[in-house]
Design a protein around this motif. Structure first.
Motif, mmCIF file in Angstrom:
data_model
loop_
_atom_site.group_PDB
_atom_site.id
_atom_site.type_symbol
_atom_site.label_atom_id
_atom_site.label_comp_id
_atom_site.label_asym_id
_atom_site.label_seq_id
_atom_site.Cartn_x
_atom_site.Cartn_y
_atom_site.Cartn_z
ATOM 1 N N LYS A 36 0.833 -1.206 0.000
ATOM 2 C CA LYS A 36 0.000 0.000 0.000
ATOM 3 C C LYS A 36 0.864 1.251 0.000
ATOM 4 O O LYS A 36 0.502 2.261 -0.610
ATOM 5 N N TYR A 37 2.005 1.219 0.664
ATOM 6 C CA TYR A 37 2.894 2.382 0.715
ATOM 7 C C TYR A 37 3.448 2.699 -0.673
ATOM 8 O O TYR A 37 3.679 3.853 -1.012
ATOM 9 N N ARG A 38 3.654 1.657 -1.513
ATOM 10 C CA ARG A 38 4.220 1.858 -2.861
ATOM 11 C C ARG A 38 3.186 2.319 -3.885
ATOM 12 O O ARG A 38 3.551 2.736 -4.966
ATOM 13 N N ARG A 42 -3.981 8.770 -3.638
ATOM 14 C CA ARG A 42 -5.352 8.960 -4.107
ATOM 15 C C ARG A 42 -5.456 10.291 -4.840
ATOM 16 O O ARG A 42 -4.760 11.253 -4.508
ATOM 17 N N PRO A 43 -6.356 10.383 -5.823
ATOM 18 C CA PRO A 43 -6.496 11.656 -6.540
ATOM 19 C C PRO A 43 -7.076 12.742 -5.638
ATOM 20 O O PRO A 43 -7.919 12.482 -4.794
ATOM 21 N N PRO A 45 -9.243 16.269 -4.877
ATOM 22 C CA PRO A 45 -10.596 16.642 -5.327
ATOM 23 C C PRO A 45 -10.602 17.318 -6.698
ATOM 24 O O PRO A 45 -11.518 17.109 -7.480
ATOM 25 N N GLU A 46 -9.605 18.132 -7.006
ATOM 26 C CA GLU A 46 -9.594 18.808 -8.317
ATOM 27 C C GLU A 46 -9.253 17.846 -9.460
ATOM 28 O O GLU A 46 -9.474 18.167 -10.624
ATOM 29 N N GLU A 47 -8.721 16.667 -9.131
ATOM 30 C CA GLU A 47 -8.412 15.672 -10.161
ATOM 31 C C GLU A 47 -9.569 14.705 -10.417
ATOM 32 O O GLU A 47 -9.488 13.871 -11.305
ATOM 33 N N GLN A 48 -10.645 14.836 -9.645
ATOM 34 C CA GLN A 48 -11.793 13.956 -9.804
ATOM 35 C C GLN A 48 -12.541 14.302 -11.089
ATOM 36 O O GLN A 48 -12.493 15.432 -11.569
ATOM 37 N N PRO A 49 -13.268 13.326 -11.672
ATOM 38 C CA PRO A 49 -14.035 13.627 -12.878
ATOM 39 C C PRO A 49 -15.169 14.615 -12.583
ATOM 40 O O PRO A 49 -15.711 14.653 -11.483
ATOM 41 N N HIS A 50 -15.496 15.415 -13.587
ATOM 42 C CA HIS A 50 -16.550 16.422 -13.457
ATOM 43 C C HIS A 50 -17.633 16.158 -14.495
ATOM 44 O O HIS A 50 -17.405 15.478 -15.497
ATOM 45 N N LEU A 51 -18.810 16.744 -14.265
ATOM 46 C CA LEU A 51 -19.897 16.641 -15.227
ATOM 47 C C LEU A 51 -19.518 17.381 -16.508
ATOM 48 O O LEU A 51 -18.803 18.382 -16.462
ATOM 49 N N PRO A 52 -19.995 16.911 -17.663
ATOM 50 C CA PRO A 52 -19.737 17.661 -18.893
ATOM 51 C C PRO A 52 -20.425 19.022 -18.841
ATOM 52 O O PRO A 52 -21.379 19.218 -18.076
ATOM 53 N N PRO A 53 -19.981 19.980 -19.654
ATOM 54 C CA PRO A 53 -20.570 21.333 -19.614
ATOM 55 C C PRO A 53 -22.067 21.349 -19.907
ATOM 56 O O PRO A 53 -22.790 22.190 -19.393
#
Length: 116
Positions: A36-38, A42-43, A45-53
């Motif tokens: 787990k250390y290697r 985790r992504p 919050p700004e790297e999380q997927p977003h809804l399309p425009p």
């Protein structure tokens, strides 16, 4: 009677089995923490997927019908499987959902009486 008598060897054997189990559990925990250390972090919050425009994408439900199988001409030879390509589907003109016949579950062994 002597076999049924308590012996120190039996107690020592059970203690060694318990100690071995503890060593296995501890080793598993250690190995898991190393793996787990290697791993990559985790992504954020700004790297999380977003809804399309244009907003949320909704499910489209439509009936599809398959292309017709080519007919064999009178007196002609039947088509072989490799001559039949992947049969494409197209949207159906009818908006009615296909239903099974009354009293049928629609599957083999589904428990219904079937079409009688």
């Amino acid at each position: 009677m002597q076999l049924a008598a308590a012996s120190g060897l039996m107690s020592l054997g059970l203690f060694l089995v318990a100690l071995g189990l503890l060593v296995l559990l501890g080793g598993g925990y250690w190995l898991t923490s190393r793996v787990k250390y290697r791993e990559s972090p985790r992504p954020r919050p700004e790297e999380q997927p977003h809804l399309p425009p244009e907003g949320a994408v909704y499910e489209v439900r439509e009936n599809r019908e398959s292309a017709e199988v080519p007919k064999t001409p009178e007196g002609g030879r039947p088509l072989t499987p490799y001559e039949l390509t992947n049969m494409d589907t197209r949207p159906s003109e009818s908006k009615d959902r296909p239903r099974w016949s009354k009293g049928s579950s629609g599957s083999f062994g589904g428990g219904g009486l079937g079409a009688h």
